[in-house]
Scaffold this active site. Sequence first.
Site, short mmCIF file in Angstrom:
data_model
loop_
_atom_site.label_atom_id
_atom_site.label_comp_id
_atom_site.label_asym_id
_atom_site.label_seq_id
_atom_site.Cartn_x
_atom_site.Cartn_y
_atom_site.Cartn_z
N GLY A 1 7.74 10.91 9.19
CA GLY A 1 6.34 10.22 9.21
C GLY A 1 5.54 10.53 10.32
O GLY A 1 4.38 10.14 10.04
N CYS B 1 1.83 13.72 -23.84
CA CYS B 1 1.38 15.28 -23.60
C CYS B 1 1.16 15.67 -25.14
O CYS B 1 1.97 15.74 -25.81
CB CYS B 1 2.55 16.06 -23.01
SG CYS B 1 1.77 17.95 -22.90
N CYS C 1 3.74 19.06 -25.44
CA CYS C 1 5.28 19.01 -25.75
C CYS C 1 5.67 17.47 -25.87
O CYS C 1 6.81 17.10 -25.96
CB CYS C 1 5.94 19.02 -24.32
SG CYS C 1 5.60 17.90 -22.90
N CYS D 1 0.42 18.13 -19.99
CA CYS D 1 1.17 17.86 -18.81
C CYS D 1 0.46 18.57 -17.51
O CYS D 1 0.09 19.82 -17.82
CB CYS D 1 2.68 18.44 -18.78
SG CYS D 1 3.76 17.43 -20.01
N CYS E 1 6.00 21.41 -18.90
CA CYS E 1 5.57 21.22 -19.96
C CYS E 1 6.34 22.59 -21.02
O CYS E 1 6.92 22.34 -22.09
CB CYS E 1 4.36 21.31 -20.37
SG CYS E 1 3.53 21.09 -21.84
#
Lengths: 267, 366, 294
Positions: free
Chosen positions: C31, C240, C243, C265, C271
């Site tokens: 970080g 979606c 899909c 997606c 997808c």
Amino acid sequence: MTAPLRTLTAETDRPLLQVQGLTKSYGARIGCAHISFDLFPGEVMGIVGESGSGKSTLLSCLAGHMAPDTGRVIFDTGTGPVDTVTMAEAERRRMARTDWAFVHQNPRDGLRMGVSAGGNVGERLMAIGARHYGEIRATATDWLARVEIAADRIDDRPRAFSGGMQQRLQIARNLVTGPRLVFMDEPTGGLDVSVQARLLDLLRGLVREMGLSVIIVTHDLAVVRLLADRLMVMKGGHVVEQGLTDQVLDDPQHAYTQLLVSSVLQV
Amino acid sequence: MYVAVKGGEQAIDAAHAWLAEERRGDPSIAELTVPQIRAQLALAVNRVMAEGSLYDPDLAALAIKQARGDLIEAVFLIRAYRTTLPRLGSSRPIDTGRMAVIRRVSATFKDLPGGQVLGPTFDYTHRLLDFTLMAEGETPPAQTRPAVQPAGQGPVDVPHVTAFLNRDGLIQTEAASDTPPPDLTREPMELPAARPLRLQALTRGDEGFVLSLAYSTQRGYGRTHAFIGELRIGSVAVELEIPELGFAVEIGDIELTECETVNQFTGSKTEPPQFTRGYGLVFGQSERKAISMSLVDRALRWKELGEDFVGAPAQDEEFVLMHADNVQATGFLEHIKLPHYVDFQSELELIRRLRAEATAAQEAAE
Amino acid sequence: MTAQDYNFAYLDEQTKRMIRRAILKGIAVPGYQVPFASREMPMPYGWGTGGVQVTAACLTPDDTLKVIDQGADDTTNAVSIRKFFQRTAGVAVTEATDQASIIQTRHRIPEAPLTEGQILVYQVPIPEPLRFLEPRETETRKMHELEEYGLMHVKLYEDIARHGTIATSYAYPVKVEGRYVMDPSPIPKFDNPKLSDSPAIQLFGAGREQRIYALPPYTQVVSLDFDDHPFVASKADHDCDLCGAGTSYLDEVITDDQGGRMFVCSDTDFCRARREAGHVGRLGTPAPSLEAAQ
């Protein structure tokens, strides 16, 4: 009106702040020189003098905003006395947002003007780990009430506030975490006389109620008479006289103090 | 049925082909050559070299051609090329006191050793369009005259004006230092920056940005009361120490513009009254940039001279250094053209929800 | 430009070593933003130069690279960067998340869980999470050093006070291993939970701002919030349309000028894989298998 002379008893056996031989110059010009004093817990120390007397330099050195050339500023932390001049910056900044508070003359210097009143008050709480929005907001609301700001102004930004309100908000923001030592730089400067009186009244109430230890710099003797237990008079970077507020103001010894007092009385 | 947008690859290829065609323009007009650009658009070439931090007029001319005359795009091409070059060594510090000057002017002294040389300058030209250029008329050759540097001899010493002032202690002395300067192109910029790093950033900074900052100081935003102590343009030798030989050999000449300003200074908390300096040094003939650079350099020196920070942008080191580079600026500016629809989608969801909540609250209130 | 004219993966070995040192430091201090001497790249700053340099420093000839932008392999900038590495490094490329050893991304984390040994490289425009609260780099570095993060929560407090909820929907700030507050790059906050405890190495490169930071595998990453206003990863409230996936992040596509829209997606590989496995959404048709497509 006379200053409240608090009885200096058990709590005062160890100074909260010891200032020893503090000197700061700007090239050849003296900022402040050879300043030494002790501040005891619960005590309010006033530093008075005209502009250029070195009182603001002294305050900056005490609060760690400026490094003095020589001298020590020993603060009694929870774990014992530490010289804040030589302390690591990290530690000093941590102290500045927990044990210490600083009230600027201009509230713009001490507030976040783009952040709501509630956010301003809440910042110190969040800085020390508060993570419950509802509680932070409740504390902020409570503090706004204590400085006489209506609860429905909590989401307003300071820009929308009058000068007096801004200054009260700055005070709330500083006192919310219960600091052990508060520095104030001309807290009533720049305000109308009637607003000053109200603010002074409020400050006096808070100082008493919370038992605050305060170092307050001002050129206004009325402010110290109302707030300060003790007084230091500065001129040309040096302390020319110090003592209990009433004694200094009612029976000034140094010619400069006499001048200061008489000029106030003439008004 | 919905077919998701595909074919980014073909689109890119087609766009590039189109770009190449547009760059060439009307094929019935003769193609511009790199030597033509180098010879006839020399000031553009200079700017690309200066901001590209690479002294190579041929490549700069090529970059200008490839970039269709977009100089920032050309600077970018040069920078991207420069990154890939190995670092063989560092030259010895150049000596501008031994510059073969083609131009040298001082605003502070009427005459001075070495003389004032106007050189090829736009100054005092009347800015009237010259239609003979459009008619492709030939420019009569300039009258030749003996230069500061007598023909057939090497460069002679041309002393700096500020050295005259320095002899009398009237101008602040710059402390000599043998510390190798930091290299902006090899190390990340760390702030606060020392003066060598600031000067590096300014010399490759965007001419327009540096110019505007300098102008702002003249209009009072961090005023430095500058005079041109000296502005000189000319070529200097570049020498490289060859470790195997144990001495330095000259590897070529580069053209430079150097500007030293003399700035009024009434003294501060820490410094006595004396003149102070700003410095500008830029590749090629780039005097607007060199003067601008020296003004901004001087403005940035407030701290070491004990002056007050008045909040002027030109005094603000972080502001100046972080925003001077046009390759960084243009890239970041233009990246907002890239798709952001994922972020936009999440903003959409948020706005919809907040609006729905606000409407519901309103309805409940009514 | 041909591969012969430039070193493997464009950058010279010295530069790559310098970047690798920064990456290692980043991994050692999760970080923390490590300054590095970012190079000019042949694509503009702000277009992924940080990610490209990190990828270049990590690539070996045996790697398989995937590049996505907005979750998709076929967006123009993803195509451009993938092509760049095909030319300069000649590495294998793929669109399949599970086939890639290095994935460079802009604005998304793939839906398919990452695995040990994979490296996810993020392109970062503004690495400093405190930047829009405090514009000065000198000051923000100090704030990180001293863990002065109160201001970050002030921002969230202000959001709630004004909107009743935390109005940050992407680039949502996180705290890494209880120490550094970090900008996860402009991924939607939906992706934030995937940052934490990931088996993959996550590297973040900001070219223009000259910073690299990192999350080693299995790092704890917590999205900042309040106890009484906890972080919620949100997405469009749809499945979606191609899909039928109900758990993936969706793009909204405007299909006509009558307000018609569909949701698909954003992760095109996810997808595709679902459609090949026989999943069909509201507006989809069963997809041909990979072999048939070829």
